[in-house]
Design an enzyme around this catalytic site. Structure first.
Site, mmCIF file in Angstrom:
data_model
loop_
_atom_site.group_PDB
_atom_site.id
_atom_site.type_symbol
_atom_site.label_atom_id
_atom_site.label_comp_id
_atom_site.label_asym_id
_atom_site.label_seq_id
_atom_site.Cartn_x
_atom_site.Cartn_y
_atom_site.Cartn_z
ATOM 1 C CG ASN A 149 0.854 -1.492 0.536
ATOM 2 O OD1 ASN A 149 1.795 -1.996 -0.119
ATOM 3 N ND2 ASN A 149 -0.242 -1.203 0.174
ATOM 4 C CD GLU A 164 4.424 5.669 3.409
ATOM 5 O OE1 GLU A 164 3.857 4.623 3.569
ATOM 6 O OE2 GLU A 164 3.861 6.698 2.961
ATOM 7 C CB CYS A 210 -1.777 8.211 4.993
ATOM 8 S SG CYS A 210 -1.270 6.956 6.515
HETATM 9 N N1 THU Z 1 -0.318 3.204 1.609
HETATM 10 C C1 THU Z 1 0.875 3.210 1.795
HETATM 11 O O1 THU Z 1 1.460 2.035 2.051
HETATM 12 N N2 THU Z 1 1.546 4.370 1.908
HETATM 13 C C2 THU Z 1 1.072 5.640 1.740
HETATM 14 O O2 THU Z 1 1.878 6.457 1.709
HETATM 15 C C3 THU Z 1 -0.290 5.724 1.312
HETATM 16 C C4 THU Z 1 -1.189 4.361 1.427
HETATM 17 C C5 THU Z 1 -1.178 1.981 1.377
HETATM 18 C C6 THU Z 1 -2.065 1.630 2.449
HETATM 19 C C7 THU Z 1 -3.196 0.646 1.754
HETATM 20 O O3 THU Z 1 -2.566 -0.606 1.911
HETATM 21 C C8 THU Z 1 -2.934 1.080 0.219
HETATM 22 O O4 THU Z 1 -1.799 1.997 0.226
HETATM 23 C C9 THU Z 1 -4.235 1.663 -0.176
HETATM 24 O O5 THU Z 1 -4.402 2.999 0.512
#
Ligand code: THU
Length: 136
Positions: free
Chosen positions: A48, A61, A92
């Site tokens: 992320n 993702e 998400c």
């Molecule tokens: N996040 C992801 O990278 N993937 C997921 O499947 C769920 C959430 C990240 C987004 C944000 O940077 C952090 O996790 C908290 O929501």
């Protein structure tokens, strides 16, 4: 579906965890890693990437999917998501739609906790009746 981490998951898990270390998550402090195998048998990873303008942050993702497209892949065979804690980190809603763009009926989603627990589901279980256009 499955609940046991086995040797077959190790290469994807290692790539996801490597990417996870580099996650840019100074706001949530929730570092996520993802890795996928595509239709060319290449593996791509992502983390992320958050932003001070919070809604502009990108999920792990999405980063991995971008890497796949850059490298010529267009179908996700398996995607693994490494959680930063002992809960599974399911994609998400937005990421489910992003995965749908490159998924077929056999696409698998593996969710792995920090302690190594794994849950595997068919992508179609996470987003049944998905919106999309025929690609051909
Ligand atoms: N996040 C992801 O990278 N993937 C997921 O499947 C769920 C959430 C990240 C987004 C944000 O940077 C952090 O996790 C908290 O929501």
């Amino acid at each position: 579906m499955s609940t046991t981490l086995s040797a077959q998951h190790q290469p994807l898990l290692a790539k996801a965890q490597q990417a996870q270390k580099n996650a840019h998550a100074p706001y949530s402090h929730f570092k996520v890693g993802a890795a996928l195998i595509d239709n060319t048998t290449q593996t791509h990873s992502g983390c992320n990437v958050e932003n001070a303008a919070y809604p502009l942050g990108q999920c792990a993702e999405a980063t991995a999917i971008g890497m796949m497209v850059v490298n010529g892949g267009n179908l996700i065979r398996e995607i693994l998501i490494a959680s930063p804690n002992d809960d599974f980190c399911p994609p998400c809603g937005g990421c489910r739609q992003k995965i749908a763009e490159f998924a077929d009926k056999n696409t698998l989603v593996h969710m792995v906790t920090q302690q190594g627990e794994i849950k595997t589901v068919l992508f179609s279980e996470l987003l049944p009746f998905a919106f999309g256009f025929d690609k051909d």
